[in-house]
Structure formats: C-alpha cells, structure tokens
Design a protein around this motif. Structure first.
Motif, PDB file in Angstrom:
ATOM      1  N   TYR B  30      -7.294   3.104  10.711  1.00 13.96           N
ATOM      2  CA  TYR B  30      -6.442   4.113  10.088  1.00 13.96           C
ATOM      3  C   TYR B  30      -4.993   3.664  10.141  1.00 13.96           C
ATOM      4  O   TYR B  30      -4.514   3.157  11.165  1.00 13.96           O
ATOM      5  CB  TYR B  30      -6.550   5.469  10.817  1.00 13.96           C
ATOM      6  N   SER B  31      -4.290   3.843   9.029  1.00 11.47           N
ATOM      7  CA  SER B  31      -2.826   3.705   9.054  1.00 11.47           C
ATOM      8  C   SER B  31      -2.248   4.688   8.043  1.00 11.47           C
ATOM      9  O   SER B  31      -2.967   5.155   7.142  1.00 11.47           O
ATOM     10  CB  SER B  31      -2.405   2.279   8.745  1.00 11.47           C
ATOM     11  N   ARG B  32      -0.975   5.004   8.187  1.00  8.78           N
ATOM     12  CA  ARG B  32      -0.345   5.994   7.306  1.00  8.78           C
ATOM     13  C   ARG B  32      -0.428   5.546   5.844  1.00  8.78           C
ATOM     14  O   ARG B  32      -0.624   6.350   4.949  1.00  8.78           O
ATOM     15  CB  ARG B  32       1.121   6.173   7.728  1.00  8.78           C
ATOM     16  N   THR B  33      -0.307   4.227   5.620  1.00 10.61           N
ATOM     17  CA  THR B  33      -0.473   3.738   4.248  1.00 10.61           C
ATOM     18  C   THR B  33      -1.754   2.917   4.156  1.00 10.61           C
ATOM     19  O   THR B  33      -2.119   2.220   5.113  1.00 10.61           O
ATOM     20  CB  THR B  33       0.707   2.836   3.811  1.00 10.61           C
ATOM     21  N   LEU B  34      -2.417   3.043   3.003  1.00  9.36           N
ATOM     22  CA  LEU B  34      -3.674   2.319   2.822  1.00  9.36           C
ATOM     23  C   LEU B  34      -3.415   0.812   2.816  1.00  9.36           C
ATOM     24  O   LEU B  34      -4.243   0.014   3.263  1.00  9.36           O
ATOM     25  CB  LEU B  34      -4.326   2.757   1.500  1.00  9.36           C
ATOM     26  N   GLU B  35      -2.248   0.433   2.357  1.00 13.18           N
ATOM     27  CA  GLU B  35      -1.883  -0.982   2.291  1.00 13.18           C
ATOM     28  C   GLU B  35      -1.890  -1.609   3.698  1.00 13.18           C
ATOM     29  O   GLU B  35      -2.478  -2.671   3.910  1.00 13.18           O
ATOM     30  CB  GLU B  35      -0.492  -1.109   1.669  1.00 13.18           C
TER      31      GLU B  35
END
Lengths: 252, 252
Positions: B30-35
């Motif tokens: 998981y990260s705040r941006t999919l990138e």
C-alpha cells in the motif's frame, strides 16, 4: 636523496616511513625529546637528535612536520644549508621559509594520520607548492613517489582544503563521539553504530552529500526534533543538535 | 508467511526486497499513490494498492514503514485482522498499535537506507520489541532471517538508538555537505575528500572516537581556529564551527 625530518609526530612518522620504504635516505630525525626522535628514527634507520644545532647541513631535503605554532621558530634555529626546506601544514603559507633560505616548498597530504594506522598512500590527494619552478619539479618527483594524486595548490587555496578537512574529518569524528554518549546511556557498545557509520561514508561515493541526506532534520519533523532536544540534557550538545538540524533544513 | 507492506519508501523498499529474497510472500504494497506502491510491488511480485480499505485481512504480517506523523492515522484506517502489526520507526513507542489490535511489535534496523543502494543485511543491528512473548518469538524468527545481530530493545531505549543515528549518520553527512562547500570555493571536486572521509570512518573500528580525534580543536589551536572562523562567511556555519570546536576541546 638525503632527508632530515624536523618533527616526529603523526604526519612525520607516516611520511618518513613511506619515503624510507621508497628508498629515500632518512639521515636524522629531530624532535624536542630524544625519546620521541628515537621512536621514529628507529623505524627509518636514522639518527635521532634533540638539539636543532646538531642537524647536518648537507641533506637534500629538510622536512618540517611540527605544530604550526612552532614552525617559524624551528626554521629560524635550523643551521644554514642549501637543501630544500619543506613543510606539511595546511594553514601555513609557503613564504614562512623565505626569510631563512632560498629553495622551499610545501607537501600537504590530505589525510588524517594516527600512529600505527596503515594508510593507502597512492590514494591520498597530495598538494604541493614551491618557491620556484625548479623546486616545484623536485617536489613533484618526490610527491609522485608517495601518491598517484599530486597537484599544485596555492597557499590561499590550501587553507580551504584544511578547512574542508576539519569538517570532513575532525567534526565528523566528533559526531561519532556524541553518538557514543547516547549508546553508553543505554549500555550498548559503540560497535552498534559502525555499520551505519560505514554506510554513511560509503554513500557519498555514489551520491552527493545533498542527495544522501536523510533523517528528521531534512524532513523538518518538528515532533521528533523536539523529542530529541528534550532527551539531550547537556546544554552545549543540545545547541549543536538544534544548529545542525536547522542548517540541514536550510541547505537541503 | 504472507506479508502486507504499508508504505513504499526507503525502509519499506529495502525490507520488502530482503524478505522477498528470503521467500516471504509479499501480497500487497500500500502507498498513498499507486505509482509509488507499484514501484515497490513490481520488485517483490506483489499487488499495489492505494486505498487502505482494500488491504486484505488474512495476511500474517502487516509491516508499517511510513512517516512517524502518519503512522497512527494509517493504523486507525487498516481493516481489522488477526495478523501481527509491525512498525519500523525509531522514535515511535510500541503501544501505538494497542488501541487497534492484539499482537504487534517493532522491527528497527539501525541503518540508513537509500533506494538503489545495496546494504549488507546480516551486518545491520536489528532491534525488536513485541506486545507479548509469543509475538516476540515470531519477530525474533523473522528478524533473524534478515540479520545476524538481532536484539530486544525497549521503546524508551530505542529512542536513544534513534538519537545516536542522527549524530552518527544525519549530522555526519551534513559535515560532508559543509566540507563540499569549501571544496567548491576552490573549484575542487568532492572526490578529493573521500579518502579522508573513509579513513575517518575506518579509524573508529580500531580506536575509540576520543582516541581518533585530531585537528586544531583538540589542540585548541586558537590561531588556526580564528583563521578558519574568518574564512567562513556564512554566520550559521561559522557558529557551527565555533560550537563544535569548543565541544571537542571540552570533551577530549
């Protein structure tokens, strides 16, 4: 080449030992005490002397590796001779010798020397400067025996190299000293910090120091910075923490 | 073991990559941006997610490697599950998770991580802490896959390890940044300082930092210190020079 060393401290020891290994003929080692002169003289098969007046006057090189504050006084006491006078100090100008002799120069190895540490001479940047073109050629030939990285540098620029070294070595080492304090507080040995210290040094081989910067200060994580400030009891160390953190934030 | 990573920064990247290499099954990143989630997920054959609600609830381990300031908020948003929750932060106490779940712990690798730097995991001191004896055993088993130097450490003591790291790594690196400034002033590349930086780090493997200290500050050579202060134009850097020099003199 016949060489006399004036001084028997860390730099003199490393330089004399390496020149000896490269077949230079170290004739005498002068030091204020015969004990200290002997310690180095024994390593390089030289004669120890503790009276500056008894230094021979037919050597080719007189290498002064003494504290900056006594360099001028030592030079004034050395018997007149026709050798090249060389000093190894970062912050002392070339012309300190001009009152006393005709051919002189500087050989400044940019490294930290401790007795009984082996250093990798070919990799040490060595900065040279001389009174005239002919002496410069001789110094170039000598320094090239020591290192693969010899270059000419003015007295003015050498002062900046010295200042660079204070930050890159002396102040860095003090950061290690401070880190040791906090490890002691929780009864952990200093060894715990070595992998981190090594990687920190290693990183700047492939990244600029700016790119390599990590930690709460660069993120300016006020929460952690405040917690750390509270944990540091000593006022001076607290002030060092605050100043460096602010400066990391300002410069990055 | 099935693992989910919350966070995809430097620590998450190194930890996930190493666990993956040791055959752990990294299911999601998981990260705040999919990138950013994808960049790490691709390396470890995991599914990237940027919506915390879509994190699976049947993993064995949930490893939070996020900024301290968002850790509590991420923990509060993670769907309920029976896995062990782990964070990797130096200054965050273990019990940050106690409101949200039953089995939790800390795995704190004492190293500086930058993406694309290979680190020597077995040599990194790893400090662990857990909510209960059973969870501690599991963490011990996991951490031992990473490092040969695993030990238990309380949240309180871990704060001091973190502070140690700020001096040994972050502040040390800032000394490199400052040394680079003076080299730039005389148009020399930063490479010139690397042999000195390496030897300074290397010395404290065989000497204590106190024994390794050299330079004008330890001799309290007022003449050089004053000259250096004059050469530093920037007020803040001048103040850093003064404070550290005084402290070296005081402590050695």
């Amino acid at each position: 080449m016949k060489v006399v060393f004036i001084g028997a401290g860390n730099v003199a020891t490393h330089l004399a030992t390496e020149l000896y290994r490269k077949s230079f003929d170290i004739i005498q080692v002068y030091s204020r005490t015969l004990e200290s002169a002997s310690a180095l003289a024994e390593r390089v098969n030289a004669i120890p002397v503790s009276d500056i007046a008894s230094v021979i006057n037919d050597a080719d090189l007189y290498i002064f590796s003494v504290k900056d504050s006594v360099l001028d006084s030592m030079a004034s006491q050395l018997p007149k001779n026709d050798g090249i006078w060389i000093h190894t100090a970062g912050s002392v100008p070339l012309d300190i010798f001009s009152k006393y002799t005709g051919s002189y120069g500087v050989i400044y190895p940019f490294q930290t020397f401790s007795k009984d540490r082996i250093v990798d001479w070919p990799d040490i940047p060595v900065f040279i400067e001389a009174s005239d073109a002919c002496t410069l050629n001789t110094l170039q030939a000598i320094a090239s025996q020591l290192s693969d990285k010899v270059s000419e540098l003015s007295s003015e620029d050498r002062k900046y190299i010295h200042l660079t070294g204070v930050f890159a070595c002396n102040f860095t080492n003090h950061m290690y000293t401070l880190s040791e304090l906090f490890l002691k507080k929780i009864n952990l040995p200093f060894d715990v910090a070595l992998p981190l210290i090594d990687e920190t040094a290693s990183k700047v081989h492939s990244l600029t120091p700016g790119e390599a910067q990590t930690g709460p200060a660069i993120r300016y994580d006020k929460n952690i910075i405040d917690k750390h400030m509270e944990m540091i009891e000593d006022k001076k160390i607290k002030e060092i923490y605050r100043l460096i953190s602010e400066n990391i934030h300002r410069m990055n």
